[in-house]
Structure formats: C-alpha cells, structure tokens
Scaffold this motif. Sequence first.
Motif, PDB file in Angstrom:
ATOM      1  N   MET A 154      44.388 -39.131 -55.186  1.00 14.82           N
ATOM      2  CA  MET A 154      44.162 -38.873 -53.910  1.00 14.82           C
ATOM      3  C   MET A 154      42.998 -39.687 -53.057  1.00 14.82           C
ATOM      4  N   CYS A 155      43.448 -40.513 -52.230  1.00 13.10           N
ATOM      5  CA  CYS A 155      42.592 -41.492 -51.365  1.00 13.10           C
ATOM      6  C   CYS A 155      42.519 -40.952 -50.018  1.00 13.10           C
ATOM      7  N   GLY A 156      41.351 -40.364 -49.612  1.00 11.46           N
ATOM      8  CA  GLY A 156      41.348 -39.625 -48.646  1.00 11.46           C
ATOM      9  C   GLY A 156      42.207 -38.542 -48.245  1.00 11.46           C
ATOM     10  N   ASP A 157      43.183 -38.339 -47.572  1.00 17.00           N
ATOM     11  CA  ASP A 157      44.139 -37.201 -47.479  1.00 17.00           C
ATOM     12  C   ASP A 157      45.437 -37.899 -48.007  1.00 17.00           C
ATOM     13  N   LYS A 158      45.570 -38.841 -48.565  1.00 14.69           N
ATOM     14  CA  LYS A 158      46.802 -39.467 -49.008  1.00 14.69           C
ATOM     15  C   LYS A 158      47.147 -39.594 -50.614  1.00 14.69           C
ATOM     16  N   ASP A 159      48.272 -39.126 -51.127  1.00 13.53           N
ATOM     17  CA  ASP A 159      48.588 -39.444 -52.493  1.00 13.53           C
ATOM     18  C   ASP A 159      48.682 -41.062 -52.560  1.00 13.53           C
ATOM     19  N   CYS A 160      48.129 -41.607 -53.401  1.00 15.07           N
ATOM     20  CA  CYS A 160      48.262 -43.246 -53.678  1.00 15.07           C
ATOM     21  C   CYS A 160      48.713 -43.615 -54.986  1.00 15.07           C
ATOM     22  N   CYS A 161      49.436 -44.509 -55.168  1.00 18.77           N
ATOM     23  CA  CYS A 161      49.798 -45.012 -56.439  1.00 18.77           C
ATOM     24  C   CYS A 161      49.051 -46.278 -56.507  1.00 18.77           C
ATOM     25  N   THR A 199      40.343 -45.618 -50.253  1.00 18.72           N
ATOM     26  CA  THR A 199      39.969 -44.421 -49.415  1.00 18.72           C
ATOM     27  C   THR A 199      39.575 -45.087 -48.020  1.00 18.72           C
ATOM     28  N   LYS A 200      38.523 -45.933 -47.742  1.00 19.47           N
ATOM     29  CA  LYS A 200      38.011 -46.453 -46.766  1.00 19.47           C
ATOM     30  C   LYS A 200      39.469 -47.078 -45.815  1.00 19.47           C
ATOM     31  N   LEU A 201      40.200 -47.514 -46.303  1.00 21.27           N
ATOM     32  CA  LEU A 201      41.330 -48.157 -45.671  1.00 21.27           C
ATOM     33  C   LEU A 201      42.237 -47.272 -45.245  1.00 21.27           C
ATOM     34  N   VAL A 202      42.682 -46.017 -46.236  1.00 18.70           N
ATOM     35  CA  VAL A 202      43.402 -44.972 -45.850  1.00 18.70           C
ATOM     36  C   VAL A 202      42.881 -44.383 -44.557  1.00 18.70           C
ATOM     37  N   ARG A 260      39.383 -53.840 -54.328  1.00 21.13           N
ATOM     38  CA  ARG A 260      38.329 -53.635 -55.387  1.00 21.13           C
ATOM     39  C   ARG A 260      38.229 -52.379 -56.216  1.00 21.13           C
ATOM     40  N   ASP A 261      38.421 -51.323 -55.550  1.00 19.22           N
ATOM     41  CA  ASP A 261      38.296 -50.043 -56.358  1.00 19.22           C
ATOM     42  C   ASP A 261      38.934 -48.887 -55.545  1.00 19.22           C
ATOM     43  N   GLN A 262      38.856 -47.803 -56.038  1.00 20.31           N
ATOM     44  CA  GLN A 262      39.497 -46.694 -55.122  1.00 20.31           C
ATOM     45  C   GLN A 262      38.617 -46.333 -53.964  1.00 20.31           C
ATOM     46  N   ASP A 263      37.444 -46.277 -54.051  1.00 24.52           N
ATOM     47  CA  ASP A 263      36.743 -46.085 -52.672  1.00 24.52           C
ATOM     48  C   ASP A 263      37.190 -47.118 -51.592  1.00 24.52           C
ATOM     49  N   GLU A 264      37.631 -48.251 -51.724  1.00 23.14           N
ATOM     50  CA  GLU A 264      37.908 -49.371 -50.961  1.00 23.14           C
ATOM     51  C   GLU A 264      39.219 -48.614 -50.378  1.00 23.14           C
ATOM     52  N   SER A 303      41.589 -58.004 -62.465  1.00 28.36           N
ATOM     53  CA  SER A 303      40.373 -57.848 -61.694  1.00 28.36           C
ATOM     54  C   SER A 303      40.448 -57.348 -60.191  1.00 28.36           C
ATOM     55  N   SER A 304      41.421 -56.657 -59.883  1.00 28.93           N
ATOM     56  CA  SER A 304      41.539 -55.643 -58.742  1.00 28.93           C
ATOM     57  C   SER A 304      42.485 -54.552 -59.071  1.00 28.93           C
ATOM     58  N   ILE A 305      42.784 -54.082 -57.963  1.00 29.54           N
ATOM     59  CA  ILE A 305      44.013 -53.107 -57.904  1.00 29.54           C
ATOM     60  C   ILE A 305      44.783 -53.306 -56.805  1.00 29.54           C
ATOM     61  N   ALA A 306      45.875 -52.636 -56.771  1.00 33.99           N
ATOM     62  CA  ALA A 306      46.750 -52.509 -55.520  1.00 33.99           C
ATOM     63  C   ALA A 306      47.016 -50.933 -55.741  1.00 33.99           C
ATOM     64  N   ALA A 307      47.388 -50.600 -54.193  1.00 39.73           N
ATOM     65  CA  ALA A 307      47.546 -49.271 -53.840  1.00 39.73           C
ATOM     66  C   ALA A 307      48.639 -49.213 -53.015  1.00 39.73           C
ATOM     67  N   THR A 308      49.471 -48.154 -53.206  1.00 40.37           N
ATOM     68  CA  THR A 308      50.585 -47.828 -52.248  1.00 40.37           C
ATOM     69  C   THR A 308      50.601 -46.520 -51.621  1.00 40.37           C
ATOM     70  N   TRP A 309      50.504 -46.266 -50.403  1.00 42.94           N
ATOM     71  CA  TRP A 309      50.618 -44.668 -49.984  1.00 42.94           C
ATOM     72  C   TRP A 309      51.510 -44.889 -48.619  1.00 42.94           C
ATOM     73  N   LYS A 310      51.979 -43.640 -48.270  1.00 41.18           N
ATOM     74  CA  LYS A 310      52.689 -43.576 -47.109  1.00 41.18           C
ATOM     75  C   LYS A 310      52.094 -43.448 -45.844  1.00 41.18           C
ATOM     76  N   GLN A 311      52.304 -44.248 -44.975  1.00 44.53           N
ATOM     77  CA  GLN A 311      51.536 -44.308 -43.567  1.00 44.53           C
ATOM     78  C   GLN A 311      52.519 -44.030 -42.558  1.00 44.53           C
ATOM     79  N   GLY A 312      52.763 -42.717 -42.051  1.00 39.51           N
ATOM     80  CA  GLY A 312      53.755 -42.472 -41.195  1.00 39.51           C
ATOM     81  C   GLY A 312      55.003 -42.373 -41.766  1.00 39.51           C
ATOM     82  N   SER A 313      56.308 -43.200 -41.130  1.00 35.94           N
ATOM     83  CA  SER A 313      57.380 -43.219 -41.577  1.00 35.94           C
ATOM     84  C   SER A 313      57.591 -44.414 -42.537  1.00 35.94           C
TER      85      SER A 313
END
Length: 300
Positions: A253-260, A291-294, A285-289, A266-276
């Motif tokens: 959970m990153c903010g209010d989104k389920d993220c993969c 969350t900040k973007l989401v 860099r990390d999960q906190d970043e 040396s870094s991560i990738a994150a995918t989440w639903k944003q609207g449609s």
Amino acid sequence: MSTNDCKTVRPHLSAYYDGELSAGQAATVAQHVESCDSCAAELRVFESLGSAFVQAPIPAKPADLWQRIERELPTAPEPVTLSRQFSVWVRESPYGAGLVPMAASILLLLGFGLWYGGGQDGMKNNAGGMAMHSHDGEEGMSAEHMVEFAGVMDDYLQKLPSDPDGAEQMLLAKYDGEKVDADGAVKLVGYRPIVSGGLPEGYSLASTSVLKMPCCTCVKAVCKRSDGSTLVLFEHDDEETAWFGDRRQSMAMCGDKDCCLVDLDSSIAATWKQGSRSVTAVGVRDQDEVTKLVTWLDKS
C-alpha cells in the motif's frame, strides 16, 4: 483383341475422351474400341456424363460457404481433406443435393472447380478475417512480444542510471517515439498526461513523449530530481506488471493505492492504477518515494 488388351486400354478411356493422349496412344485406343463392345460401351458412359455436365445447371455458391465448411469441421483430431469436406457439403447441403446422381469423382472435381475458381478471393478474405479476429481477441501482449519487451526494458533499465539521455533515445527509436507537449499528447492518445498538472517539490519535468509500445500507446514523462538524477513515469492503458521479466515483485500500500513493486537492483519500479489508466514509475528510490508520487498525482 484379348482380355489383356482391355485391361490395358480401359484406364486410358477417360484421357482418350478428354483428348489428353498422344497421337499414337489415341490411335491404339480407337482401334481397340472399334472391335471391343465392352470398352466401347464404357467410352459411351464418359460421353453421356460429359453431356450431362454441359447441360446440368451450375448451382450458385452460397455466400456463407466458408462458414458452413468451418461449422462442419470435426473437433476430433481427424485429418480433413478438401475432397472429404466438400463431399460432406454436397451430400448435406440443399445446394449440392442436385448433383448427387453424378459420379462421385466428377462431383468432387466440379465442386473443387466452383469453390477454388470462384472463391480464391473469398478464401483470402476469410483467412484475413480469421487472423483479424484472432488479433482483436488478444488481451495485452502475446508471450513472444512480452519476452521481447521485457528484454528491451532490461536494456533500458541498465542504461538509465548512467546514461538517461541514451536510454531515452533507445526507447524513442525502438517504439516510434515522438516528443510532445500536453496538447500534442491529447491529439495522439486522447488524454492529457498526468504530469501536466505539475510535480511534487524537488522534481521537474524534462520531457514528455508518446511511445507505440507492444502493450499500448503510452505517455512517457522523464522527470529530474533536484540532485539531477532521473525518474521516469509511464502512463498506459494496460495493467501489465510483467514489463520487467521475472524480477522479484511484491504488493504494498502506497498512500491509498495498491502498488506492485519490482526490484530493479539499485532502484525499484512501481505500478498502480490512476483513474482509468495505470502509471508505472521507473527508477524510484524506495517505497516512501512511491507514496509521495501517488499522493501528489492523486491530488493533481
């Protein structure tokens, strides 16, 4: 002449009637037929059938012939030949019923001539239609394209930290990329990029482009952190999380989104639903970043 002469001549009677024998062979058959009532009678059968052929009305080929044949194809793993399938149609179809009294071999020849001679374009169109249907029925990328795409993304990820400009050019060249502004993106994909509303403090937008990737046509935004490092946001229609091959991934959970979240060493990738649509952030860099973007993009 002897019975042996009849056995030799009879296999050639059809070719003799059709005028397909050489002059010497034809003369031999003609000489034999003159003195052999049995072979002469068999030759008259060919003449009678030929006359029936000429006088018989040619049945119209139904517009749904291909669909009828496809429906009749057996589901069991049984070899199906053209002659067998067409004979089924002739036997069972009301269009073919009038031809049944004719000899079976001539029926098949006539059927093949009607179907092949008049239906080559239909055959091509039908094959194209089936290919089109198959293509339209696919969801996401095929396994082959997925493997290829994952390989391209792996090259991109290796190049991104040390040569972000080179990584950018590689993707643009590979997937017919076009750099655009927000209005230009709307014309190409039908929506305004999510980054057009701004980015969180400490980030700036370096470029926006539209790529025709195997999964979909997507918007790619290259963002710069205040320290000069690069973060890339892909906005896309599909929900694929397999862009990165078999790299380790987890859900969070990153903010209010389920993220993969995908481990990129040396870094991560994150995918989440944003609207449609979906957003994939690369070089995070990390999960906190994440969350900040989401949280920011949710409000923008």
